[in-house]
Design an enzyme around this catalytic site. Structure first.
Site, mmCIF file in Angstrom:
data_model
loop_
_atom_site.group_PDB
_atom_site.id
_atom_site.type_symbol
_atom_site.label_atom_id
_atom_site.label_comp_id
_atom_site.label_asym_id
_atom_site.label_seq_id
_atom_site.Cartn_x
_atom_site.Cartn_y
_atom_site.Cartn_z
ATOM 1 N N ARG A 104 0.850 -1.200 0.000
ATOM 2 C CA ARG A 104 0.000 0.000 0.000
ATOM 3 C C ARG A 104 0.877 1.238 0.000
ATOM 4 N NH1 ARG A 104 -4.763 0.294 4.291
ATOM 5 N NH2 ARG A 104 -3.052 0.626 5.728
ATOM 6 N N THR A 108 -1.586 7.443 -0.312
ATOM 7 C CA THR A 108 -2.868 7.273 -1.023
ATOM 8 C C THR A 108 -3.619 6.028 -0.568
ATOM 9 O OG1 THR A 108 -1.868 5.931 -2.755
ATOM 10 C CG2 THR A 108 -1.876 8.339 -3.107
ATOM 11 N N ASP A 200 0.244 -3.487 11.941
ATOM 12 C CA ASP A 200 0.709 -3.848 10.597
ATOM 13 C C ASP A 200 1.119 -5.327 10.601
ATOM 14 O OD1 ASP A 200 2.303 -2.245 7.982
ATOM 15 O OD2 ASP A 200 2.684 -4.357 8.423
ATOM 16 N N ASP A 203 4.746 -6.201 9.418
ATOM 17 C CA ASP A 203 5.762 -5.802 10.399
ATOM 18 C C ASP A 203 5.746 -6.729 11.607
ATOM 19 O OD1 ASP A 203 6.765 -3.716 8.929
ATOM 20 O OD2 ASP A 203 5.461 -2.213 9.844
HETATM 21 C C1 PRP Z 1 -1.074 -4.977 4.300
HETATM 22 C C2 PRP Z 1 -1.859 -6.264 4.322
HETATM 23 C C3 PRP Z 1 -2.645 -6.185 3.025
HETATM 24 C C4 PRP Z 1 -2.926 -4.712 2.918
HETATM 25 C C5 PRP Z 1 -4.360 -4.464 3.331
HETATM 26 O O1 PRP Z 1 0.020 -5.099 3.457
HETATM 27 O O2 PRP Z 1 -1.056 -7.409 4.435
HETATM 28 O O3 PRP Z 1 -1.936 -6.652 1.901
HETATM 29 O O4 PRP Z 1 -2.031 -4.039 3.820
HETATM 30 O O5 PRP Z 1 -4.716 -3.151 3.158
HETATM 31 P P1 PRP Z 1 -5.813 -2.692 2.087
HETATM 32 O O6 PRP Z 1 -6.978 -3.584 2.256
HETATM 33 O O7 PRP Z 1 -6.088 -1.266 2.487
HETATM 34 O O8 PRP Z 1 -5.186 -2.780 0.726
HETATM 35 P P2 PRP Z 1 1.059 -3.903 3.218
HETATM 36 O O9 PRP Z 1 0.584 -3.056 2.069
HETATM 37 O O10 PRP Z 1 1.338 -3.202 4.513
HETATM 38 O O11 PRP Z 1 2.344 -4.648 2.654
HETATM 39 P P3 PRP Z 1 3.343 -5.661 3.405
HETATM 40 O O12 PRP Z 1 2.613 -6.975 3.589
HETATM 41 O O13 PRP Z 1 4.464 -5.786 2.445
HETATM 42 O O14 PRP Z 1 3.725 -5.058 4.729
HETATM 43 N N1 URA Z 2 -2.616 -3.453 6.744
HETATM 44 C C1 URA Z 2 -2.243 -3.951 7.947
HETATM 45 O O1 URA Z 2 -1.273 -4.710 8.042
HETATM 46 N N2 URA Z 2 -2.980 -3.603 9.027
HETATM 47 C C2 URA Z 2 -4.037 -2.793 8.964
HETATM 48 O O2 URA Z 2 -4.675 -2.513 9.994
HETATM 49 C C3 URA Z 2 -4.397 -2.272 7.707
HETATM 50 C C4 URA Z 2 -3.672 -2.625 6.615
#
Ligand code: PRP
Ligand code: URA
Length: 209
Positions: A104, A108, A200, A203
């Site tokens: 994400r 945005t 997150d 993380d």
């Molecule tokens: C997190 C999660 C989803 C996304 C959800 O990933 O694992 O993929 O956010 O959010 P959304 O429904 O608003 O799209 P992130 O983008 O943080 O990436 P990562 O797994 O690499 O940390």
């Molecule tokens: N992605 C995450 O990992 N946690 C949230 O709460 C939203 C998006």
């Protein structure tokens, strides 16, 4: 919404409760993601067709059931979905695995695609897209659109925690898929995080913050 299943199983609720605590360690969190994914997978595979198979027990010949065709494919959304795939593969070791890389944009909240590798016969398979978090729904919608562009139609989406906003958007964008949710939370906050959520997911699984 007939295509949305929200888990009520006590084990799922208990394990998600532990995951939410900020005091849960990275190792414990990681293990719990796999375990809850296994339990959700149990629900999500309930409708798989079975076929008869003749075998011999040490006592006699008999007919047993096996999953027809065994054509399953797990598609984790990177990064956090990988840990769910790990749990589901323990239940279905013969499944193939595809990967979709999305993150994400922090301003945005729009998903940015950086990787896609799928089994060549993915369109013939029952697909289980996995990601612990369904927040705005942007990542899940983009991942499923990407699969559909490649001719894939039999899609199930599994997540541990969802926000109502994300479920609504995903149902509108892809009304033809099944959605399996560990817990439906209250809302999104102004930063696009699920409340109460667990923070997150990526993380917390990888200890990157
Ligand atoms: C997190 C999660 C989803 C996304 C959800 O990933 O694992 O993929 O956010 O959010 P959304 O429904 O608003 O799209 P992130 O983008 O943080 O990436 P990562 O797994 O690499 O940390
Ligand atoms: N992605 C995450 O990992 N946690 C949230 O709460 C939203 C998006």
């Amino acid at each position: 919404m007939d295509n949305v299943f929200i888990a009520e199983h006590p084990l799922i609720q208990h394990k998600i409760g532990i995951m939410r605590s900020k005091n849960t360690s990275t190792k414990e969190f990681r293990d719990l993601v796999s375990e809850v994914a296994m339990l959700l997978c149990y629900e999500a595979t309930r409708g798989l067709p079975l076929a008869d198979k003749e075998i011999e027990t040490p006592i006699t010949k008999t007919t047993v059931k096996e999953i027809a065709g065994k054509k399953l494919c797990i598609v984790p959304i990177l990064r956090a979905g990988l840990q769910m795939a790990d749990g589901i593969l323990r239940m279905i070791p013969s499944a193939k695995v595809g990967h979709i890389g999305l993150y994400r944009n922090e301003q945005t909240l729009d998903p940015v695609e950086y990787f896609c590798k799928l089994p060549t016969d993915a369109a013939e398979r029952e697909i289980f897209v996995v990601d612990p978090m369904l927040a705005t729904g942007g990542s899940a919608i983009a991942a499923i659109s990407l699969l559909k562009k490649r001719g894939i139609s039999r899609i199930h989406f599994l997540c541990l925690i969802a926000a109502p906003e994300g479920v609504k958007r995903l149902c509108q964008a892809h009304p033809d898929i099944d959605i399996f949710i560990g817990s439906l939370d209250e809302r999104l906050n102004e930063d696009g995080y699920i409340v109460p959520g667990l923070g997150d997911a990526g993380d917390r699984i990888y200890g990157t913050k």
